[in-house]
Design an enzyme around this catalytic site. Structure first.
Site, PDB file in Angstrom:
ATOM      1  N   ARG A  73       0.843  -1.193   0.000  1.00  0.00           N
ATOM      2  CA  ARG A  73       0.000   0.000   0.000  1.00  0.00           C
ATOM      3  C   ARG A  73       0.871   1.232   0.000  1.00  0.00           C
ATOM      4  O   ARG A  73       1.855   1.326   0.725  1.00  0.00           O
ATOM      5  CB  ARG A  73      -0.929   0.018   1.215  1.00  0.00           C
ATOM      6  CG  ARG A  73      -1.867   1.224   1.187  1.00  0.00           C
ATOM      7  CD  ARG A  73      -3.201   0.876   1.793  1.00  0.00           C
ATOM      8  NE  ARG A  73      -3.887  -0.163   1.049  1.00  0.00           N
ATOM      9  CZ  ARG A  73      -4.797  -0.973   1.579  1.00  0.00           C
ATOM     10  NH1 ARG A  73      -5.122  -0.870   2.829  1.00  0.00           N
ATOM     11  NH2 ARG A  73      -5.381  -1.883   0.840  1.00  0.00           N
ATOM     12  N   SER A 111      -9.027   0.556  -0.733  1.00  0.00           N
ATOM     13  CA  SER A 111      -9.776   0.274   0.487  1.00  0.00           C
ATOM     14  C   SER A 111     -10.368   1.557   1.047  1.00  0.00           C
ATOM     15  O   SER A 111     -10.966   2.343   0.336  1.00  0.00           O
ATOM     16  CB  SER A 111      -8.868  -0.438   1.490  1.00  0.00           C
ATOM     17  OG  SER A 111      -9.585  -0.839   2.624  1.00  0.00           O
ATOM     18  N   ARG A 273     -14.944  -3.914   5.098  1.00  0.00           N
ATOM     19  CA  ARG A 273     -15.200  -3.469   6.468  1.00  0.00           C
ATOM     20  C   ARG A 273     -16.659  -3.048   6.617  1.00  0.00           C
ATOM     21  O   ARG A 273     -17.288  -2.630   5.652  1.00  0.00           O
ATOM     22  CB  ARG A 273     -14.297  -2.281   6.824  1.00  0.00           C
ATOM     23  CG  ARG A 273     -12.869  -2.662   7.151  1.00  0.00           C
ATOM     24  CD  ARG A 273     -12.057  -1.404   7.474  1.00  0.00           C
ATOM     25  NE  ARG A 273     -10.821  -1.721   8.151  1.00  0.00           N
ATOM     26  CZ  ARG A 273      -9.674  -1.984   7.540  1.00  0.00           C
ATOM     27  NH1 ARG A 273      -9.638  -1.966   6.224  1.00  0.00           N
ATOM     28  NH2 ARG A 273      -8.593  -2.264   8.228  1.00  0.00           N
ATOM     29  N   LYS A 384     -11.808 -10.625   5.765  1.00  0.00           N
ATOM     30  CA  LYS A 384     -12.929  -9.864   6.315  1.00  0.00           C
ATOM     31  C   LYS A 384     -13.902  -9.525   5.188  1.00  0.00           C
ATOM     32  O   LYS A 384     -13.492  -9.319   4.054  1.00  0.00           O
ATOM     33  CB  LYS A 384     -12.433  -8.617   7.032  1.00  0.00           C
ATOM     34  CG  LYS A 384     -11.555  -7.678   6.224  1.00  0.00           C
ATOM     35  CD  LYS A 384     -11.045  -6.560   7.117  1.00  0.00           C
ATOM     36  CE  LYS A 384     -10.099  -5.626   6.365  1.00  0.00           C
ATOM     37  NZ  LYS A 384      -8.785  -6.252   6.084  1.00  0.00           N
TER      38      LYS A 384
END
Length: 558
Positions: A73, A111, A273, A384
């Site tokens: 990232r 994200s 998330r 997740k």
């Protein structure tokens, strides 16, 4: 000749050798200008070279991204340390992985991070994110093969390659079918009077949450119109991170009030998330923390397991997992109910990896989470998943509604039964790596060399675990059970008053995070006293261990 100086310089830019006085930099400049076919990023490097910006060039070209808690990232821009066309090509030379029996999978995703950033996640053939040693081996392979292959820059290959296959519709159908495994009250869901609002924060979650609600028998949730379609500029929010709470949920909360919806669900841009908020009787919104939602999920998933288990099912075969910086509430539930609880290092890649081990040994994993609102219900996905988490919260809320109980009221019931777990998580920004290192080295040599602190202000420390060095004072051999993680800083303090606090660096951002939790037994019901004790301890932790004024740390702000 004088008139052509600039033209000569420009033409020389494309021909090595370069003479910056740094052979490593000269080589890197030559490689970048030969390999980068994107005019925008190539021009950025050419301009820096033209203006003699050697330090900036060194920063951009003489280091490479490494795998953190969530893959590669960085900001988008020119240079080997940033996300751009060339570094994505180099890194690629990755649920769908499992279903398609692929060797690996790659996902490009920013994200929940700021619009200037991007990310690159790699999934192994197991369907879980890579962990050591695969991450190091991949980086080694990247270093050994950095020159783009022939055809790497050919956009037409996407349409002409015989290997091309778009499995999206098939994977979506199979994923929705798998969701039925964690749906327990479909008939009840179809009759609920509850309304839900959902925001996808300009990301990819809208369509999938709508479909998931249909699978569970619900009417579709009300979308936030300004945020339901993908938008790389995240135009309605300063930061598209639902973790930041009420401030970024503004549009969805106002819409819910207008539509008379009591529950708001928010998935981050890549929909892994989930944040949830519930309207209270006093007209205020309760935005649940990741740890609070986990307490509800833990109760719900085990309750559903108990009610639906087969005759020969054994509770000792059941597991729940959490990262070590997350709430210990699942541990408390497990101790009382008889199932197993395990901790992993931060990052869902460690949870996914451990779930694979457990499944291969015939175990059943009901739920796993990390406090940063990352949840996994069941094991159809090994990362997740905000889509399944959203619809499970909706089912939980609908079930509780039939008994005239709110999510917040049920949370209190969970804490009353298993013990209050009051936590606080926040962070400081620090853009100076040497400062971060000195903060943690001071803790390792606090009163004398190789001695960790025995007190934090007036609070006595019972145990210290340092996974950066592999030390754990609670173990007979003083060695940490969790794997050593030398690339990041993380120290956990267990206090005599029952509090557990962790200081760690972020794997993807310039942050020092702190996580503190007061783990009380069920007989300790004075929440005001517990909260006051936790606040005092956090103040002491910040003042004595982080020293923000002395170290120039920037307080978290939204």
């Amino acid at each position: 000749m004088a008139e052509n100086t600039e033209g000569d310089l420009n033409s020389n830019l494309l021909h090595a050798p370069y003479h910056t006085g740094d052979p490593q930099l000269d080589t890197a400049i030559g490689q970048w200008l030969r390999w980068d076919k994107n005019p925008k990023t190539k021009e950025q490097i050419e301009n820096l070279l033209r203006n003699g910006m050697n330090k900036e060039l060194r920063d951009r070209l003489c280091c490479r991204m490494t795998f953190g808690t969530a893959g590669l990232r960085s900001a988008m821009g020119a240079g080997f340390c940033y996300i751009n066309d060339l570094t994505v090509i180099q890194s690629t030379q990755p649920y769908a992985v499992q279903k398609l029996k692929a060797v690996a999978g790659v996902m490009i995703t920013a994200s929940h991070n700021r619009k200037e950033d991007n990310g690159y996640k790699v999934y192994w053939e197991t369907g879980a994110q890579i962990t050591s040693p695969h991450d190091k081996e991949i980086l080694k392979c990247i270093e050994e093969c950095v020159e783009p292959w022939n055809g790497s820059w050919n956009d037409n290959l996407v349409d002409t390659s015989p290997l091309k296959r778009d499995p999206l519709q098939d994977i979506c159908r199979r994923y929705m079918e798998d969701l039925k495994k964690i749906c327990f009250y479909r008939e009840l869901n179809s009759k609920t009077t509850l309304k839900f609002v959902h925001t996808s924060f300009h990301g990819v979650g809208h369509d999938y949450v709508q479909l998931a609600f249909k699978v569970f028998g619900f009417k579709p949730p009300i979308p936030v119109p300004e945020q339901k379609d993908p938008d790389p500029d995240f135009s309605t929010v300063k930061c598209p991170n639902p973790e930041e709470g009420e401030s970024v949920l503004e549009l969805s909360l106002r819409l819910a009030e207008k539509e008379n919806a009591r529950v708001v669900l928010a998935t981050d841009p890549d929909a892994d998330r989930l944040a949830a908020a519930e309207l209270q009787e006093n007209g205020c919104w309760k935005v649940f923390t990741g740890n609070e939602l986990a307490a509800l999920f833990g109760w719900w998933m085990f309750d559903c397991w108990k009610k639906n288990k087969s005759r020969n099912a054994d509770v000792k075969n059941v597991y729940m997992l959490a990262t070590t910086v997350s709430s210990k509430i699942l541990k408390a539930i497990a101790l009382k109910e008889g199932f197993h609880f395990e901790e992993t290092l931060p990052g869902f890649k460690w949870i996914g990896s451990r779930i694979i081990d457990l499944l291969e040994n015939g175990k059943e994993v009901l739920f796993a989470f990390e406090e940063s609102i990352g949840f996994l219900c069941g094991t159809s996905v090994l990362d997740k998943d905000g889509v399944s988490a959203a619809v499970v919260v909706a089912e939980m809320a609908s079930y509780l509604e039939t008994m005239n109980i709110t999510l917040k009221q049920q949370l209190v019931k969970v804490y009353e039964k298993y013990g209050y777990h009051i936590s606080k998580t926040s962070y400081f920004l620090c853009y100076e790596p040497p400062t971060i290192k000195s903060i943690f080295e001071r803790l390792r040599n606090f009163d004398s060399p190789k001695e960790y602190p025995k007190f934090c202000g007036t609070f006595a420390i019972l145990h210290v675990r340092d996974v950066t060095t592999g030390y754990d004072s609670s173990q007979p051999n003083k060695k940490s059970v969790l794997p050593v993680s030398k690339n990041s800083q993380m120290i956990t303090f267990t206090f005599q008053n029952g509090c557990v606090a962790t200081l760690r660096t972020s794997g993807t951002e310039p942050k020092i995070k702190y996580y503190a939790e007061m783990c009380a037994s069920p007989d300790q019901s004075d929440t005001a006293l517990l909260e006051e004790e936790l606040k005092k301890l956090i103040d002491a932790l910040i003042e004595n261990f982080l020293q923000p004024s002395k170290n120039g740390l920037i307080w978290r702000s939204v």
